[in-house]
Every structure is written in structure tokens, then in C-alpha cells.
Motif scaffolding. Structure first.
Motif, PDB file in Angstrom:
ATOM      1  N   GLY A  16       0.799  -1.225   0.000  1.00  0.00           N
ATOM      2  CA  GLY A  16       0.000   0.000   0.000  1.00  0.00           C
ATOM      3  C   GLY A  16       0.830   1.272   0.000  1.00  0.00           C
ATOM      4  N   PRO A  17       1.758   1.445   0.948  1.00  0.00           N
ATOM      5  CA  PRO A  17       2.580   2.655   0.944  1.00  0.00           C
ATOM      6  C   PRO A  17       3.431   2.796  -0.318  1.00  0.00           C
ATOM      7  N   LEU A  18       3.880   1.700  -0.862  1.00  0.00           N
ATOM      8  CA  LEU A  18       4.667   1.744  -2.095  1.00  0.00           C
ATOM      9  C   LEU A  18       3.807   2.229  -3.260  1.00  0.00           C
ATOM     10  N   LEU A  19       2.570   1.754  -3.326  1.00  0.00           N
ATOM     11  CA  LEU A  19       1.656   2.198  -4.381  1.00  0.00           C
ATOM     12  C   LEU A  19       1.297   3.670  -4.214  1.00  0.00           C
ATOM     13  N   ASP A  20       1.111   4.120  -2.961  1.00  0.00           N
ATOM     14  CA  ASP A  20       0.833   5.536  -2.697  1.00  0.00           C
ATOM     15  C   ASP A  20       1.992   6.408  -3.176  1.00  0.00           C
ATOM     16  N   ALA A  21       3.202   6.004  -2.845  1.00  0.00           N
ATOM     17  CA  ALA A  21       4.384   6.775  -3.241  1.00  0.00           C
ATOM     18  C   ALA A  21       4.511   6.852  -4.755  1.00  0.00           C
ATOM     19  N   ALA A  22       4.275   5.744  -5.431  1.00  0.00           N
ATOM     20  CA  ALA A  22       4.379   5.725  -6.895  1.00  0.00           C
ATOM     21  C   ALA A  22       3.313   6.617  -7.538  1.00  0.00           C
ATOM     22  N   ALA A  23       2.083   6.565  -7.029  1.00  0.00           N
ATOM     23  CA  ALA A  23       1.003   7.381  -7.586  1.00  0.00           C
ATOM     24  C   ALA A  23       1.272   8.867  -7.386  1.00  0.00           C
ATOM     25  N   VAL A  24       1.727   9.243  -6.201  1.00  0.00           N
ATOM     26  CA  VAL A  24       2.007  10.660  -5.914  1.00  0.00           C
ATOM     27  C   VAL A  24       3.188  11.145  -6.745  1.00  0.00           C
ATOM     28  N   GLU A  25       4.220  10.335  -6.873  1.00  0.00           N
ATOM     29  CA  GLU A  25       5.390  10.709  -7.688  1.00  0.00           C
ATOM     30  C   GLU A  25       4.976  10.948  -9.136  1.00  0.00           C
ATOM     31  N   THR A  26       4.195  10.038  -9.690  1.00  0.00           N
ATOM     32  CA  THR A  26       3.732  10.177 -11.070  1.00  0.00           C
ATOM     33  C   THR A  26       2.842  11.410 -11.222  1.00  0.00           C
ATOM     34  N   GLY A  27       1.947  11.621 -10.269  1.00  0.00           N
ATOM     35  CA  GLY A  27       1.067  12.782 -10.317  1.00  0.00           C
ATOM     36  C   GLY A  27       1.826  14.096 -10.235  1.00  0.00           C
ATOM     37  N   ALA A  28       2.829  14.160  -9.380  1.00  0.00           N
ATOM     38  CA  ALA A  28       3.627  15.388  -9.244  1.00  0.00           C
ATOM     39  C   ALA A  28       4.398  15.675 -10.526  1.00  0.00           C
ATOM     40  N   ARG A  29       4.942  14.626 -11.137  1.00  0.00           N
ATOM     41  CA  ARG A  29       5.644  14.817 -12.414  1.00  0.00           C
ATOM     42  C   ARG A  29       4.685  15.325 -13.492  1.00  0.00           C
ATOM     43  N   GLU A  30       3.481  14.756 -13.523  1.00  0.00           N
ATOM     44  CA  GLU A  30       2.492  15.176 -14.511  1.00  0.00           C
ATOM     45  C   GLU A  30       2.059  16.622 -14.278  1.00  0.00           C
TER      46      GLU A  30
ATOM     47  N   SER B 279      -6.508   7.961  -9.743  1.00  0.00           N
ATOM     48  CA  SER B 279      -5.372   7.552  -8.920  1.00  0.00           C
ATOM     49  C   SER B 279      -5.615   7.802  -7.442  1.00  0.00           C
ATOM     50  N   HIS B 280      -6.785   8.352  -7.099  1.00  0.00           N
ATOM     51  CA  HIS B 280      -7.147   8.678  -5.710  1.00  0.00           C
ATOM     52  C   HIS B 280      -6.182   9.697  -5.105  1.00  0.00           C
ATOM     53  N   ILE B 281      -5.703  10.620  -5.930  1.00  0.00           N
ATOM     54  CA  ILE B 281      -4.799  11.675  -5.462  1.00  0.00           C
ATOM     55  C   ILE B 281      -5.628  12.907  -5.145  1.00  0.00           C
ATOM     56  N   ARG B 282      -5.442  13.456  -3.939  1.00  0.00           N
ATOM     57  CA  ARG B 282      -6.113  14.676  -3.522  1.00  0.00           C
ATOM     58  C   ARG B 282      -5.232  15.869  -3.866  1.00  0.00           C
ATOM     59  N   LEU B 283      -5.876  16.955  -4.303  1.00  0.00           N
ATOM     60  CA  LEU B 283      -5.160  18.186  -4.635  1.00  0.00           C
ATOM     61  C   LEU B 283      -5.545  19.277  -3.652  1.00  0.00           C
ATOM     62  N   THR B 284      -4.550  19.972  -3.133  1.00  0.00           N
ATOM     63  CA  THR B 284      -4.783  21.190  -2.361  1.00  0.00           C
ATOM     64  C   THR B 284      -3.802  22.224  -2.881  1.00  0.00           C
ATOM     65  N   SER B 285      -4.213  23.479  -2.871  1.00  0.00           N
ATOM     66  CA  SER B 285      -3.330  24.518  -3.419  1.00  0.00           C
ATOM     67  C   SER B 285      -3.585  25.846  -2.728  1.00  0.00           C
ATOM     68  N   THR B 286      -2.625  26.738  -2.874  1.00  0.00           N
ATOM     69  CA  THR B 286      -2.739  28.063  -2.284  1.00  0.00           C
ATOM     70  C   THR B 286      -3.511  29.017  -3.184  1.00  0.00           C
ATOM     71  N   ARG B 287      -3.615  28.682  -4.457  1.00  0.00           N
ATOM     72  CA  ARG B 287      -4.369  29.493  -5.426  1.00  0.00           C
ATOM     73  C   ARG B 287      -5.183  28.554  -6.302  1.00  0.00           C
ATOM     74  N   ASP B 288      -6.185  29.102  -6.987  1.00  0.00           N
ATOM     75  CA  ASP B 288      -7.008  28.250  -7.854  1.00  0.00           C
ATOM     76  C   ASP B 288      -6.501  28.204  -9.289  1.00  0.00           C
ATOM     77  N   SER B 289      -5.524  29.044  -9.633  1.00  0.00           N
ATOM     78  CA  SER B 289      -4.982  29.023 -10.995  1.00  0.00           C
ATOM     79  C   SER B 289      -3.636  29.729 -11.045  1.00  0.00           C
ATOM     80  N   MET B 290      -2.946  29.493 -12.142  1.00  0.00           N
ATOM     81  CA  MET B 290      -1.676  30.174 -12.417  1.00  0.00           C
ATOM     82  C   MET B 290      -1.715  30.581 -13.878  1.00  0.00           C
ATOM     83  N   THR B 291      -1.507  31.857 -14.143  1.00  0.00           N
ATOM     84  CA  THR B 291      -1.540  32.353 -15.518  1.00  0.00           C
ATOM     85  C   THR B 291      -0.153  32.813 -15.926  1.00  0.00           C
ATOM     86  N   TYR B 292       0.228  32.409 -17.126  1.00  0.00           N
ATOM     87  CA  TYR B 292       1.499  32.822 -17.710  1.00  0.00           C
ATOM     88  C   TYR B 292       1.224  33.872 -18.770  1.00  0.00           C
TER      89      TYR B 292
END
Length: 142
Positions: free
Chosen positions: A32-46, A93-106
Motif C-alpha cells: 500500500g505505501p509503495l503504491l501511494d508513493a508511486a502514484a504521488v510521484e507520477t502525479g507530481a511529475r504530470e 489515482s485517488h490523489i487529492r489536490l490542495t493549493s494556495t491558489r485556484d490558478s496560475m496564468t502565464y
């Protein structure tokens, strides 16, 4: 002359199946923890790739490009004007997102607009990863 015994008894088969079930349970619970780590790593890269894509799109087209963070639907969407350039869905992937802002504009210059940096935290189980986007548009992972 007695014949040598062939095969196995029902008790022996039940003991073997019970042992296999116990080993399978230990393996599944331990992964379980290994799968969580892999999912979060992939999500962060994406997520980091989507911010980089938005910046590259703004530079290439001269059009302000935004990354919108939809926390309710667990997704990131890259918009250039009325067009959707790309999207990433994190709910499967059951990944939760939290952020300090709702968007980023370039801006067309590739620089981020707004007064503050953006922090996007991706988490699943006890594992989390953070993507930080500076006001200048640089993306880093912490």
C-alpha cells in the motif's frame, strides 16, 4: 504389496491454500505505501509537466495561458483563451489536490502573473509531494 501413496489429502490442500492466502494478504497490505508513493510521484511529475507546457505555450503563441486547479474534480486544466490545451485527471489515482491558489496564468513573456507563488500539494494515503510555481513562472518540486 501396498502401492505408494499419490496425491494429497484434503487437509493438506486446505493448509496450502490457507498459507497462500496469508502470504497474499501480507504482500497486499505491505505494498500500500509503495503504491501511494508511486502514484504521488507520477502525479507530481504530470502536474509539473502541465505547468511547463502552459509556460511553453504562452511563449510560443504569445497568448496568456492558464493552469486551472479544479480541486472538486481532482484535475488540472491548461487553457489558452477559450481553448483547452491539456488536462490531467487525478481522481482515478485517488490523489487529492490542495493549493494556495485556484490558478496560475502565464503572460506572453512566460512570466507568471499574480502577486504570489503557487503551491500545489498532491497526496494519497500518508504520502504527499509539493509542486511550487514561482511568480516568475519557474516550476520546482519539494
Amino acid at each position: 504389496m501396498p502401492h505408494p501413496r499419490r496425491g494429497s489429502t484434503t487437509i493438506e490442500q486446505l493448509l496450502t491454500l490457507t498459507l497462500l492466502a496469508i502470504l497474499a494478504t501480507i504482500t497486499i497490505l505491505g505494498s500500500g505505501p509503495l503504491l501511494d508513493a508511486a502514484a504521488v510521484e507520477t502525479g507530481a511529475r504530470e502536474a509539473a509537466s502541465l505547468f511547463a507546457l502552459a509556460r511553453d505555450n504562452a511563449l510560443a503563441t504569445g497568448t496568456p495561458t492558464a493552469v486551472r486547479i479544479d480541486r472538486a474534480r481532482h484535475r488540472l486544466v491548461v487553457h489558452a483563451g477559450a481553448d483547452t490545451v491539456a488536462a490531467a485527471l487525478f481522481a482515478p489515482s485517488h490523489i487529492r489536490l490542495t493549493s494556495t491558489r485556484d490558478s496560475m496564468t502565464y503572460a506572453a513573456s512566460g512570466l507568471g502573473t499574480g502577486a504570489a507563488n503557487l503551491r500545489l500539494v498532491l497526496s494519497r494515503g500518508h504520502r504527499s509531494d509539493t509542486v511550487v510555481v514561482s511568480r516568475l513562472g519557474r516550476v520546482s518540486r519539494q
